[in-house]
Write a protein that holds these residues in place. Structure first.
Motif: not given
Length: 156
Positions: A30-31, A27, A74
């Motif tokens: 981060p997406p 969780s 990312a």
């Protein structure tokens, strides 16, 4: 049943802490931006035929520099490096099949030839494909009769 000893209690607490940490790790991550998810999916599905990052950025409808910047931020590595890693992983899987020559493996994984595959593979893994195949073959479990039959059917 094991009694509730300090040792078993400590082991339970450690296991619980580990599970909590693992659950939080998912969780907490981060997406990924949609562009990066699309790039990863495209690389994983088309690594063999993908010419490079230029082609990938065209397919995704963005500039190469934007893709490289977004992807690197990312994922932590540029898309070209990620593509190389995916290709080497595919080569490792194919090296487990003794029937495949290095030329065949190179073409199936998107490398221009066996020599280039060998150079990249050695740089990535520290071993030549032949060394890796020999070591992997020693640790590979024997095929079950059903797997052996399926493998033979693939090569007839």
């Amino acid at each position: 049943a094991e009694a509730d000893t300090p040792r078993s209690r400590a082991a339970s607490q450690l296991a619980f802490a580990l599970l909590c940490e693992l659950a939080g790790a998912d969780s907490a991550a981060p997406p990924l931006p949609p562009l990066v998810e699309a790039a990863i999916e495209d690389i994983r599905q088309n690594y063999a035929g993908l010419y490079g990052v230029e082609e990938l950025s065209e397919r995704l409808g963005v500039s190469k520099s934007h893709l490289v910047r977004t992807f690197t931020a990312a994922v932590g590595v540029p898309p070209g490096r990620y593509l190389t890693t995916v290709r080497v992983e595919a080569a490792m899987r194919l090296l487990l099949h003794r029937e495949y020559t290095l030329d065949v493996i190179a073409s199936l994984c998107g490398f221009s030839g066996a020599n280039y595959l060998c150079r990249v593979f050695k740089k990535e893994t520290g071993q030549s494909p032949a060394q890796w195949r020999a070591l992997a073959g020693q640790t590979a479990r024997p095929l079950s009769p059903a797997e052996s039959q399926r493998e033979q059917a693939l090569y007839i």
